[in-house]
Design an enzyme around this catalytic site. Structure first.
Site, PDB file in Angstrom:
ATOM      1  N   PRO A  87       0.822  -1.444  -0.056  1.00  7.90           N
ATOM      2  CG  PRO A  87      -0.690  -1.654   1.784  1.00  7.90           C
ATOM      3  CD  PRO A  87       0.599  -1.988   1.308  1.00  7.90           C
ATOM      4  NE  ARG A 152      -6.934  -4.837 -21.602  1.00  9.78           N
ATOM      5  CZ  ARG A 152      -6.803  -3.541 -22.139  1.00  9.78           C
ATOM      6  NH1 ARG A 152      -5.835  -2.727 -21.690  1.00  9.78           N
ATOM      7  NH2 ARG A 152      -7.781  -3.178 -22.812  1.00  9.78           N
ATOM      8  CG  ASP A 167      -9.568  -1.159 -25.039  1.00 11.37           C
ATOM      9  OD1 ASP A 167      -9.229  -0.186 -24.799  1.00 11.37           O
ATOM     10  OD2 ASP A 167      -9.323  -2.324 -24.415  1.00 11.37           O
TER      11      ASP A 167
HETATM   12  C1  4G3 Z   1       3.155  -5.167   2.525  1.00  9.19           C
HETATM   13  C2  4G3 Z   1      -0.640  -4.048  -1.487  1.00  9.19           C
HETATM   14  C3  4G3 Z   1       2.173  -6.065   2.095  1.00  9.19           C
HETATM   15  C4  4G3 Z   1       2.635  -4.141   3.588  1.00  9.19           C
HETATM   16  C5  4G3 Z   1      -0.426  -5.116  -0.463  1.00  9.19           C
HETATM   17  C6  4G3 Z   1       0.517  -5.040   3.445  1.00  9.19           C
HETATM   18  C7  4G3 Z   1      -2.810  -3.637  -0.285  1.00  9.19           C
HETATM   19  C8  4G3 Z   1      -1.928  -3.359  -1.574  1.00  9.19           C
HETATM   20  C9  4G3 Z   1       0.908  -6.015   2.369  1.00  9.19           C
HETATM   21  C10 4G3 Z   1       1.520  -4.336   4.061  1.00  9.19           C
HETATM   22  C11 4G3 Z   1      -1.414  -5.460   0.411  1.00  9.19           C
HETATM   23  C12 4G3 Z   1      -2.025  -2.596  -2.636  1.00  9.19           C
HETATM   24  C13 4G3 Z   1       0.074  -6.854   1.826  1.00  9.19           C
HETATM   25  N1  4G3 Z   1      -2.558  -4.600   0.388  1.00  9.19           N
HETATM   26  N2  4G3 Z   1      -2.914  -1.632  -2.408  1.00  9.19           N
HETATM   27  N3  4G3 Z   1      -1.290  -6.159   1.471  1.00  9.19           N
HETATM   28  O1  4G3 Z   1      -1.672  -2.442  -3.706  1.00  9.19           O
HETATM   29  O2  4G3 Z   1       1.211  -3.109   4.937  1.00  9.19           O
END
Ligand code: 4G3
Length: 214
Positions: A87, A152, A167
């Site tokens: 995230p 894709r 598209d």
């Molecule tokens: C690392 C990506 C991994 C730290 C991974 C949580 C959402 C996303 C994770 C962490 C994830 C995203 C695994 N959740 N928004 N969870 O791309 O806090």
């Protein structure tokens, strides 16, 4: 294009490619997907892959050793950048999809729990990507999202039916706009298809679609 996915849950990743357009792309050798179970690289007698965080706090952190061994092993077969799905990463946009599609190979690292040991990020991860501002239980869905969006754009992955050119989802914000689509029947529960689309007047249809894009 070759993708290697490192995950603790290979069964979450593999079924997605068994069906859909991507199974044909794999069969046609347009893409290659290798899924590796991080647990297989644990040297621990109980196959442990995580531990409690230094300094205290809730949850578990994925340990260095299995990740270092796993990533180094995959790197012998895949020379592409290592992408960690988190995230905290750069938000995944169509521009990023296009730049990743220019690569021959990608390594996707899926974290679970409350994260991975920072030393993995500092030394083995080349980029961090987030698919959006929310937290999931793991990086598997983000990894699938990246593989799908990138695949894709690879020539021959989409048939001419679904061609990525035709598209509306190409780089510029404006070109990402889509016009309303309708198919048979002409009337469903009292709702009619806009008359212009039935007119056969291609100039008028083009104009209507332009005006109604959003
Ligand atoms: C690392 C990506 C991994 C730290 C991974 C949580 C959402 C996303 C994770 C962490 C994830 C995203 C695994 N959740 N928004 N969870 O791309 O806090």
């Amino acid at each position: 294009m070759r993708f290697d996915v490192l995950t603790l849950f290979p069964n979450l990743v593999l079924p997605y490619f068994e069906d859909s357009i991507l199974s044909r792309a794999i069969k046609d050798k347009k893409i290659e997907i290798h899924v590796h179970n991080i647990r297989d690289y644990s040297k621990d007698k109980h196959k442990k892959v995580d531990d409690t965080p230094y300094g205290g706090g809730a949850g578990m952190v994925m340990s260095c050793e299995p990740l270092f061994i796993a990533i180094r092993d995959v790197k012998t077969q895949n020379k592409g950048p290592v992408i960690f799905l988190t995230p905290q990463g750069e938000t995944f946009k169509q521009e990023k999809v296009e730049s990743l599609a220019a690569q021959k190979e990608l390594i996707l690292l899926c974290g679970r729990y409350e994260g991975i040991d920072q030393r993995v990020r500092d030394t083995l991860v080349d980029m961090e990507i987030s698919i959006g501002d929310y937290v999931l239980t793991g990086g598997e869905i983000p990894a699938l999202t990246i593989i799908d969006a990138v695949s894709r754009l690879i020539p021959g992955v989409l048939g001419k039916e679904e061609s990525a050119e035709e598209d509306s989802f190409s780089a510029s914000l404006d070109r990402m706009k889509e016009y309303p689509q309708y198919t048979k029947p002409e009337e469903f529960e009292g709702m009619r298809v806009p008359e212009v689309l039935l007119s056969g007047n291609h100039a008028a249809i083009r104009e209507w679609r332009m005006k109604n894009r959003k």
